[in-house]
Design a protein around this motif. Sequence first.
Motif, short mmCIF file in Angstrom:
data_model
loop_
_atom_site.label_atom_id
_atom_site.label_comp_id
_atom_site.label_asym_id
_atom_site.label_seq_id
_atom_site.Cartn_x
_atom_site.Cartn_y
_atom_site.Cartn_z
N GLY A 166 -5.28 17.31 8.52
CA GLY A 166 -4.84 16.15 7.44
C GLY A 166 -5.03 15.91 6.27
N PRO A 167 -3.96 15.46 5.71
CA PRO A 167 -4.17 15.75 4.29
C PRO A 167 -4.54 15.07 3.74
CG PRO A 167 -1.31 14.85 5.14
CD PRO A 167 -3.10 14.78 6.25
N TYR A 168 -5.72 14.22 3.88
CA TYR A 168 -6.61 13.92 3.09
C TYR A 168 -7.90 14.86 3.18
CZ TYR A 168 -10.68 10.66 1.40
OH TYR A 168 -11.82 10.17 0.51
N MET A 169 -7.59 15.62 4.29
CA MET A 169 -8.90 16.56 4.57
C MET A 169 -8.80 18.00 3.51
SD MET A 169 -10.86 15.41 6.36
CE MET A 169 -11.45 14.01 8.26
N THR A 170 -6.93 18.47 3.63
CA THR A 170 -6.28 18.94 2.82
C THR A 170 -6.59 18.88 1.42
OG1 THR A 170 -4.88 19.85 4.58
CG2 THR A 170 -4.69 20.82 2.50
N LYS A 171 -6.58 18.11 0.31
CA LYS A 171 -7.11 17.44 -0.77
C LYS A 171 -8.52 17.95 -1.28
CE LYS A 171 -5.62 16.12 -4.47
NZ LYS A 171 -4.74 16.82 -5.28
N ILE A 172 -9.69 17.32 -0.15
CA ILE A 172 -10.63 18.17 -0.96
C ILE A 172 -10.51 19.82 -0.30
CG2 ILE A 172 -13.30 17.92 0.78
CD1 ILE A 172 -12.64 15.31 1.46
N GLN A 177 -11.56 24.88 -3.89
CA GLN A 177 -10.30 26.18 -3.21
C GLN A 177 -10.18 26.14 -4.59
OE1 GLN A 177 -8.51 28.03 -0.19
NE2 GLN A 177 -6.81 26.91 -1.49
N SER A 178 -9.89 25.70 -5.75
CA SER A 178 -9.78 25.67 -7.26
C SER A 178 -11.14 25.82 -7.74
CB SER A 178 -8.93 25.00 -7.26
OG SER A 178 -9.22 23.41 -8.10
N GLY A 179 -12.43 24.85 -7.64
CA GLY A 179 -13.68 25.31 -8.26
C GLY A 179 -13.53 24.12 -9.34
N ALA A 180 -12.77 23.53 -8.92
CA ALA A 180 -13.22 22.05 -9.41
C ALA A 180 -14.18 21.45 -9.81
CB ALA A 180 -11.97 20.53 -8.60
N TRP A 229 -15.08 25.57 7.39
CA TRP A 229 -13.73 25.43 6.22
C TRP A 229 -13.71 25.32 4.87
CZ3 TRP A 229 -10.20 21.32 5.35
CH2 TRP A 229 -8.83 22.23 5.54
N TRP A 230 -14.52 24.01 4.77
CA TRP A 230 -14.55 23.17 3.26
C TRP A 230 -15.72 24.52 2.16
CZ3 TRP A 230 -14.94 17.97 5.03
CH2 TRP A 230 -14.33 17.10 5.40
N LEU A 231 -16.66 25.13 2.88
CA LEU A 231 -17.69 25.50 2.15
C LEU A 231 -17.23 27.15 2.19
CD1 LEU A 231 -20.76 24.04 3.00
CD2 LEU A 231 -19.88 23.48 1.28
N LYS A 420 2.69 32.18 5.70
CA LYS A 420 1.27 31.98 4.62
C LYS A 420 1.30 30.52 4.35
CE LYS A 420 1.93 36.57 3.45
NZ LYS A 420 1.33 37.56 2.19
N ASP A 421 -0.30 30.53 5.20
CA ASP A 421 -1.18 28.86 4.49
C ASP A 421 -1.73 29.30 3.35
OD1 ASP A 421 -1.30 26.37 4.49
OD2 ASP A 421 -3.14 26.54 6.35
N PRO A 422 -1.87 28.23 2.42
CA PRO A 422 -2.72 28.46 1.23
C PRO A 422 -4.43 27.85 1.49
CG PRO A 422 -1.17 27.45 0.69
CD PRO A 422 -0.53 27.53 2.23
N TYR A 423 -4.31 27.00 2.49
CA TYR A 423 -5.60 26.12 2.39
C TYR A 423 -6.15 26.76 4.02
CZ TYR A 423 -2.79 22.95 -0.64
OH TYR A 423 -2.55 23.05 -1.35
N ASP A 424 -5.63 27.55 4.75
CA ASP A 424 -5.91 28.77 6.10
C ASP A 424 -6.57 28.00 6.89
OD1 ASP A 424 -7.94 31.17 6.80
OD2 ASP A 424 -9.40 30.41 6.23
N ARG A 425 -5.51 26.72 7.45
CA ARG A 425 -6.02 26.05 8.59
C ARG A 425 -5.76 26.17 9.97
NH1 ARG A 425 -2.56 21.21 5.19
NH2 ARG A 425 -1.13 23.67 4.87
#
Length: 467
Positions: A166-172, A177-180, A229-231, A420-425
């Motif tokens: 889901g794009p909302y989950m991917t945004k998180i 991942q970017s260290g925000a 996955w998020w962590l 390749k998936d940059p978010y490793d889904r």
Amino acid sequence: MTTDLNRRAFLGTTGAFVAGSLMASPLSNLAYSQGKKIKAVLVGTGVRGTSFWGKTLVENFPDILEFVGLCDINPGRLEYAKTYMGVDCPTFVNFEAMVSQTTPDLVIVTTQDSTHHEYIIKGLDMGCDVLTEKPLTTDETKCQAILDAERRSNRKVIVGFNYRWGPYMTKIKELLQSGAIGRVTSVDFHWYLNTYHGASYFRRWHGLRQSGGTLWVHKATHHFDLLNWWLDSDPEEVFAYGDLEHYGSNGPFRGDKCRTCFHKKECKYFWDITLDKRSMDLYVNNEHHDGYIRDNCLFRPEINIYDKMSAQIKYRDNTLVNYSLTTYSPYEGWKIAFNGTEGRIDAWLDIPFMKGENISQAEMHEMEMSQQDENLQSEPVIVHKLWNDLEVKNVTFQRGGHGGGDKLLHDQIFRTPGNKDPYDRSAGIRDGAMSILIGIAARKSIESGHPVRIAELTDLEPRPRRI
Ligand SMILES: NC(=O)c1ccc[n+]([C@@H]2O[C@H](COP(=O)([O-])OP(=O)(O)OC[C@H]3O[C@@H](n4cnc5c(N)ncnc54)[C@H](O)[C@@H]3O)[C@@H](O)[C@H]2O)c1
């Protein structure tokens, strides 16, 4: 694109994976014969099997995949499945007979949760790759047996975790991942199932721990997979409480099933299954074969799962998570907050008062189940760096089909498996195992009154970083 071009593109990307992509789907390893469609069989022709992994694949991937067999213990539901999915393949009540006669590349497992292991293991042992619905399985012994089976085969297991897509989950994921907010140190994660969706689990096999492993496993596997996955770390230890205080024997009255119940008028949970054609076709018209009652009483005394659940999870990288799941909320939705060394992220979906909306919970459940709602919605993720003003990141996505994630998952598995998936889904066997092991540990913690270490359950060693 023509059929042939599509197939060439598919096989081409498969080749690219073999050349060395580490981020690709586990299924991109499949040894599909040159120029031929994937031969797939499906076991478990219930609502999920016939729709998401059945009719949808038949309609959207005719150039890539063909069903060569369907299997279920219910012969009536099998016949219905053929018509509903629009396929003309043979049907079987015996799985081994199906696999030996049809020699598939891929086994899709969509049976009752407690039986997944049987088909995953047989599928691997009979030389097939396996795509299984969540949860991977329901206890640690079956989980170990699946891990062993994959290791001794040269085949792969993929777990259909659709929420990640889901794009909302991917945004998180992208923000973390970017260290925000620096390094994440703790998380609050709370999920609320309403009296339509939550109640639906208590009407059928999900209400029995021997069939679905309790909602700690059946439902929370989605949430624990998101957390892992998020962590990007593995869970190390779990402490939990839970109880059954609303459904089951707590109800003020009970009946045989909604259709014939004497309490239709006073029961707020009364559901008239006869108005739902799909449920009549799938279940009621076939209940004489196996006694599977879809509109069972959710106050029946044999219900033995929890309806309120709370856990603390310590991750291997020392992140601490507070998690809860409730099953009789007036509204459906969830909230999460990540605390980091440099700030905090707050995110939530579907909480009606956060938008000043009064969403019909009945309609919302209907839409989510039908996957039909293509309307777009835009929802905020709040990023609040320490000593700064908060920033609102709006994410636009489709309402139905788990925020559009379902379609992306299918495309990645079947159309572009080598990308390749940059978010490793993509989720494989380790992801499937780690997510259920949190729920299994939570169950054991409630039973023992002690924290449970993930490393005690199988031979998987939790890692500070997942990969
Ligand atoms: N990812 C998601 O969002 C999502 C959504 C719904 C369901 N699911 C999963 O899909 C699977 C199926 O769920 P469902 O809602 O379709 O349930 P269902 O009850 O509609 O279907 C289950 C089917 O399995 C068959 N079955 C039961 N025991 C069997 C056995 N031993 N051998 C062969 N077949 C057997 C039943 O006859 C039935 O046809 C479950 O594992 C569930 O967790 C995932």
